[in-house]
Structure formats: structure tokens, C-alpha cells
Design an enzyme around this catalytic site. Structure first.
Site, PDB file in Angstrom:
ATOM      1  N   GLU A   1       0.222  -0.574  16.003  1.00  0.00           N
ATOM      2  CA  GLU A   1      -0.514   0.623  15.545  1.00  0.00           C
ATOM      3  C   GLU A   1      -1.522   1.065  16.620  1.00  0.00           C
ATOM      4  O   GLU A   1      -1.639   2.257  16.924  1.00  0.00           O
ATOM      5  CB  GLU A   1      -1.251   0.329  14.232  1.00  0.00           C
ATOM      6  CG  GLU A   1      -2.034   1.543  13.736  1.00  0.00           C
ATOM      7  CD  GLU A   1      -3.046   1.212  12.648  1.00  0.00           C
ATOM      8  OE1 GLU A   1      -2.752   0.383  11.769  1.00  0.00           O
ATOM      9  OE2 GLU A   1      -4.148   1.797  12.679  1.00  0.00           O
TER      10      GLU A   1
ATOM     11  N   CYS B   1       0.871  -1.185   0.000  1.00  0.00           N
ATOM     12  CA  CYS B   1       0.000   0.000   0.000  1.00  0.00           C
ATOM     13  C   CYS B   1       0.908   1.235   0.000  1.00  0.00           C
ATOM     14  O   CYS B   1       2.128   1.132   0.153  1.00  0.00           O
ATOM     15  CB  CYS B   1      -0.883  -0.001   1.241  1.00  0.00           C
ATOM     16  SG  CYS B   1       0.080   0.110   2.739  1.00  0.00           S
TER      17      CYS B   1
ATOM     18  N   ASN C   1      -3.237  -7.148   8.477  1.00  0.00           N
ATOM     19  CA  ASN C   1      -4.134  -6.938   7.329  1.00  0.00           C
ATOM     20  C   ASN C   1      -4.184  -8.179   6.443  1.00  0.00           C
ATOM     21  O   ASN C   1      -5.223  -8.498   5.873  1.00  0.00           O
ATOM     22  CB  ASN C   1      -3.761  -5.649   6.573  1.00  0.00           C
ATOM     23  CG  ASN C   1      -2.563  -5.801   5.678  1.00  0.00           C
ATOM     24  OD1 ASN C   1      -2.694  -6.256   4.563  1.00  0.00           O
ATOM     25  ND2 ASN C   1      -1.391  -5.442   6.164  1.00  0.00           N
TER      26      ASN C   1
ATOM     27  N   HIS D   1       6.037  -6.280   7.613  1.00  0.00           N
ATOM     28  CA  HIS D   1       5.846  -7.678   8.047  1.00  0.00           C
ATOM     29  C   HIS D   1       6.180  -8.614   6.904  1.00  0.00           C
ATOM     30  O   HIS D   1       5.332  -9.337   6.406  1.00  0.00           O
ATOM     31  CB  HIS D   1       4.402  -7.911   8.470  1.00  0.00           C
ATOM     32  CG  HIS D   1       4.058  -7.243   9.755  1.00  0.00           C
ATOM     33  ND1 HIS D   1       4.726  -7.494  10.919  1.00  0.00           N
ATOM     34  CD2 HIS D   1       3.127  -6.329  10.057  1.00  0.00           C
ATOM     35  CE1 HIS D   1       4.215  -6.760  11.880  1.00  0.00           C
ATOM     36  NE2 HIS D   1       3.245  -6.034  11.375  1.00  0.00           N
TER      37      HIS D   1
HETATM   38 FE1  F3S Z   1      -1.082   1.220   4.300  1.00  0.00          FE
HETATM   39 FE2  F3S Z   1      -1.232   3.489   5.551  1.00  0.00          FE
HETATM   40 FE3  F3S Z   1      -3.358   2.200   4.889  1.00  0.00          FE
HETATM   41  S1  F3S Z   1       0.250   1.912   5.900  1.00  0.00           S
HETATM   42  S2  F3S Z   1      -2.824   0.050   4.955  1.00  0.00           S
HETATM   43  S3  F3S Z   1      -1.927   3.116   3.486  1.00  0.00           S
HETATM   44  S4  F3S Z   1      -2.987   3.231   6.804  1.00  0.00           S
END
Ligand code: F3S
Length: 284
Positions: A129, A12, A225, A42
């Protein structure tokens, strides 16, 4: 057999920025020692590569002493206020690669608790986080990790609460959690802070998994995630595999397979996604 790779798979924006920051520092840091606070991502492959290039992972500010010099990079999850202070005191140069979406939550929590609101963070209490987010509350703060915990929540119903979420939380579970709190009479101001990247990734993964006979989720074992993507996909497709690299993939396909879906968490590099995709295309 068709292979569908999610468009929103892999790094991301926030993770890309954090990883690039470390590589940029390696190039431009004039030989200065580089530290990251926790693994920058990770993903063992990337962290292993950085280690080989001399990047040291610090897990606790107490590992640093005044004799050290160099640069420490804060990863996209962010850190607690206390850790930030300790890093400043260490004398190292700090580069803060906290994702702006996480920083926004810090700001909301700080402002809302200064207004006297109690804060509820929907997320996993022991995720770095969430630990960071919690540290920005100046008043009462609670962490709820599931709709079930919302049922059990027994704090004062007369207080005003502001609810935020961990950026990578499952959006359906977040909605269920806040609905339960509302139905139980809690006065809550909801700020959905699930980040867009997560939202798009989860929605697309779910859509692919609904059609897929086999679904492959690629992500780090400690990546929250990625685990959430696995959770979402396994609900829709019973043959869902969670792997970190191609080596972990032992496909046991019986019966007819028309569609294999592939998605990946925010910390999975493109080349790993491509390797898995090529393997599936050529071997099945
Ligand atoms: Fe990535 Fe930032 Fe969203 S690290 S998952 S763009 S909060």
C-alpha cells in the site's frame, strides 16, 4: 468465563469488496482466466480456495505476456502507477478493487506534490500500500515508520511537507510521529488517512484487551493491520495470542481466567472467528 468478540472484527469494507469482486468474476467471467495482482487478501484459506477455482496470483507484471487474455483484479491495497501502466499494456481487462480510502490518499499525494509540497508517508516502506502511495508523488517523498524515525528525520526544515499515513497505521504512533515532527520545527500539513475501519478496530481491541485475562488476535501472518492489533493488545494484556486459524491456538492458561477477548484483522473471514469463538466457549 466470559468470551467477548469485538464487533469490529474481520473483513473491512475494502477487503469485502475486493474478495467479492473475485468471486463475482468467477461466476460471471464466462470462463475467462482470472488473475489477482498479489494475493487478494492476507489470508491463506481464502487465497487457497480461489486458487482451487483457477484464480492465479501474479506477483510481477513481467509474468504476463501478450499471449494471455483474461481479467486481472487489483486488490484493496492498490498498486504503484508503474505497475498499473504495465497491467494496462498487458492487454488484460483490469478490474481495480483498490479501496476508495487508499485511492483518496493517492489523490492527496498527487495533488499536494503537484503544489510543490514534499510528502511524508507514515507507514512501512515495503508494504505494497505504501509503495503505491509513494508512486503518486511527483516530487520529494519520504517514508517514516515510527516515532523514532521521526526523531532521526533530517531533511530540510524550511520546506513545506504534507503528511499522510498508511490506512492501517497505529493511530497513537501516528500522533506521536507527527508531534515529534512539529516539535522539531517541521512545517507540516497533516492529513490523517488512517481508515475508520482500522481506527474502530484498534480502539475496540484495546478496550477489550484492557479487561481481558487472555486475548486472541486472529489474522494472516503477513497482514499488517492484524500485527498492529496484536501489538496494541499485547501492551494491555500479557496473555495475547496471535493466530491465523484455530489450528494455531494452543492456549496455555494458568490461574483464573474471567474474560477472554477475541478480535481479528481486516482480512479474517467470519467463519474463522466463529470457529475460534466456539472452541474457546466449549473448551474452557
Ligand atoms: Fe479496509 Fe480500505 Fe480501510 S481496505 S482497512 S476499508 S482502507
Amino acid at each position: 468465563m466470559e468470551v467477548v468478540v469485538a464487533e469490529h472484527a474481520g473483513f473491512c469494507f475494502g477487503v469485502t469488496k475486493a474478495v467479492e469482486t473475485v468471486y463475482d468474476q468467477l461466476e460471471s467471467g464466462e470462463g475467462k482466466k482470472i488473475y489477482t495482482y498479489g494475493p487478494i487478501i492476507h489470508n491463506e484459506t481464502v487465497v487457497g480456495d480461489l486458487e482451487k477455482r483457477g484464480v492465479k496470483v501474479i506477483e510481477d507484471p513481467d509474468e504476463l505476456d501478450a499471449s494471455q487474455n483474461g481479467t486481472i483484479i487489483i486488490r484493496s491495497h492498490g498498486v504503484t502507477k508503474e505497475v498499473h501502466k504495465k497491467l494496462e499494456e498487458s492487454g488484460l481487462d483490469i478490474i481495480d478493487a483498490t479501496c476508495p480510502f487508499v485511492k483518496r490518499i493517492h489523490k492527496i499525494v498527487d495533488e499536494e506534490s503537484n503544489k510543490g509540497k514534499s510528502i511524508i508517508v507514515v507507514g512501512s516502506a515495503n508494504h505494497p500500500e505504501v509503495e503505491g502511495i509513494v508512486s503518486y508523488a511527483t516530487g520529494k517523498v519520504y517514508v517514516i515508520d515510527s516515532p523514532q524515525r521521526a526523531q532521526e528525520f533530517s531533511e530540510n526544515v524550511d520546506e513545506e511537507y504534507t503528511v499522510v499515513s498508511q490506512t492501517t497505521f497505529n493511530k497513537k504512533k501516528f500522533q506521536e510521529t507527527v508531534e515529534i515532527l512539529e516539535n522539531r520545527g517541521y512545517n507540516i500539513n497533516i492529513v490523517n488517512t488512517i481508515c475508520n475501519a482500522t481506527d474502530e478496530r484498534q480502539t475496540e481491541a484495546e478496550q477489550i484487551a484492557k479487561k481481558a485475562d487472555v486475548m486472541i488476535v486472529i489474522g494472516g501472518a503477513h497482514s499488517s493491520n492484524s500485527r498492529k492489533l496484536y501489538e496494541i493488545c499485547s501492551k494491555e494484556c500479557e496473555n495475547t495470542y496471535f493466530i491465523q486459524t484455530l489450528d494455531d491456538l494452543h492456549l496455555d492458561i494458568s490461574g483464573e481466567v474471567k474474560l477472554v477477548g477475541i478480535t481479528a484483522g481486516a482480512s479474517t473471514p467470519r467463519n474463522i472467528i466463529e470457529e475460534v469463538q466456539n472452541y474457546v466457549r466449549t473448551n474452557f
